[in-house]
Scaffold this active site. Sequence first.
Site, mmCIF file in Angstrom:
data_model
loop_
_atom_site.group_PDB
_atom_site.id
_atom_site.type_symbol
_atom_site.label_atom_id
_atom_site.label_comp_id
_atom_site.label_asym_id
_atom_site.label_seq_id
_atom_site.Cartn_x
_atom_site.Cartn_y
_atom_site.Cartn_z
ATOM 1 N N LYS A 128 11.031 12.791 -59.425
ATOM 2 C CA LYS A 128 11.578 12.732 -58.063
ATOM 3 C C LYS A 128 12.591 11.600 -58.002
ATOM 4 O O LYS A 128 12.384 10.553 -58.618
ATOM 5 C CB LYS A 128 10.455 12.488 -57.044
ATOM 6 N N GLU A 197 11.081 12.368 -45.394
ATOM 7 C CA GLU A 197 10.243 11.237 -44.933
ATOM 8 C C GLU A 197 10.782 10.682 -43.607
ATOM 9 O O GLU A 197 11.980 10.376 -43.485
ATOM 10 C CB GLU A 197 10.212 10.125 -46.001
HETATM 11 O O1 KIV Z 1 6.516 6.542 -53.522
HETATM 12 C C1 KIV Z 1 5.922 7.343 -52.777
HETATM 13 O O2 KIV Z 1 4.697 7.337 -52.632
HETATM 14 C C2 KIV Z 1 6.742 8.317 -52.049
HETATM 15 C C3 KIV Z 1 6.071 9.132 -50.979
HETATM 16 C C4 KIV Z 1 5.855 8.329 -49.781
HETATM 17 C C5 KIV Z 1 6.816 10.380 -50.705
HETATM 18 O O3 KIV Z 1 7.903 8.441 -52.322
#
Ligand code: KIV
Length: 298
Positions: A128, A197
């Site tokens: 991600k 988010e």
């Molecule tokens: O780092 C994380 O836990 C996140 C979530 C809040 C989506 O990016």
Amino acid sequence: MTTRPRKGAPGTPAPGKLPLPEVAEMKRRGDRIVMITAYDAPSGRIADAAGVDLILVGDSAAMVVLGHDSTVPATTDEMIILTRAVTRGAQRPLVVADLPFGSYQVSDEQALATAIRFVKEAHADTVKLEGAGPMLSRVRALTGAGIPVMGHIGLTPQTATMLGGFKAQGRSAAKAVQLVEDALALQAAGCFSIVLEAVPSPVAARITEALEIPTIGIGAGADCDGQVLVWHDLLGLYAGRAPRFVKQYAELAPTITAAVEEYASEVRDGTFPEQKHTYAMSEEELAQFELSLAELPV
Ligand code: KIV
């Protein structure tokens, strides 16, 4: 020589692993997608046993595990160790590794080198990254190399300073339109899913409707295709202030504190350990031991 990959070899789905295309199928069927963060093997195992679909090894680890006050200090080496622990514990859920700040912003080549480490060394299924704009070419580079990418827009904690702090995004018409455009661009660049988010729920709903790929919301309302929560927030383990979008499903910190206090008190008053917690020795060996000791200068 066999050409079949070994069980769980990096870059190949382990037996029982949720197939990636199933995530898109879930959106098509209208099945809500469940994602949770995890940072070690036991939490990966529990998330798997609880039936979640996706596990995010979030750079939130910097705050909830490593004690920093933002996600920015997380390093690739730290995130690799945590991700590898989660992939040892979790079999069925797809494991998404969060690329930490500074590990992908410099160039497509840097992003590719970092993502490859997560796949090869940590056995992550996907990665991600945060943002759109210049990050679109990172998404194209990674997906072009066969690494599935989850996007993340709205409140992007790695660049919270630029956004004016940890606050909701897309609250004006112009900013909401920008979010829709960013989401469409991330989809076109090849993302298989996007985290939204801290976005007003009507905006998240319109983005979700506009996309073919699923949205995973956190503070983005019920109309996203799935939801994600941070492990420590959900379980009441984080001492910091929780955002309004957190629902705490358990309050484990007081339970754990009470257990550790009881242990400390039993150590101090000598009631732990009991006989059943110790190992025995035969009378014969014990006698021999005492005899041997007599010959030592102790
Ligand atoms: O780092 C994380 O836990 C996140 C979530 C809040 C989506 O990016």
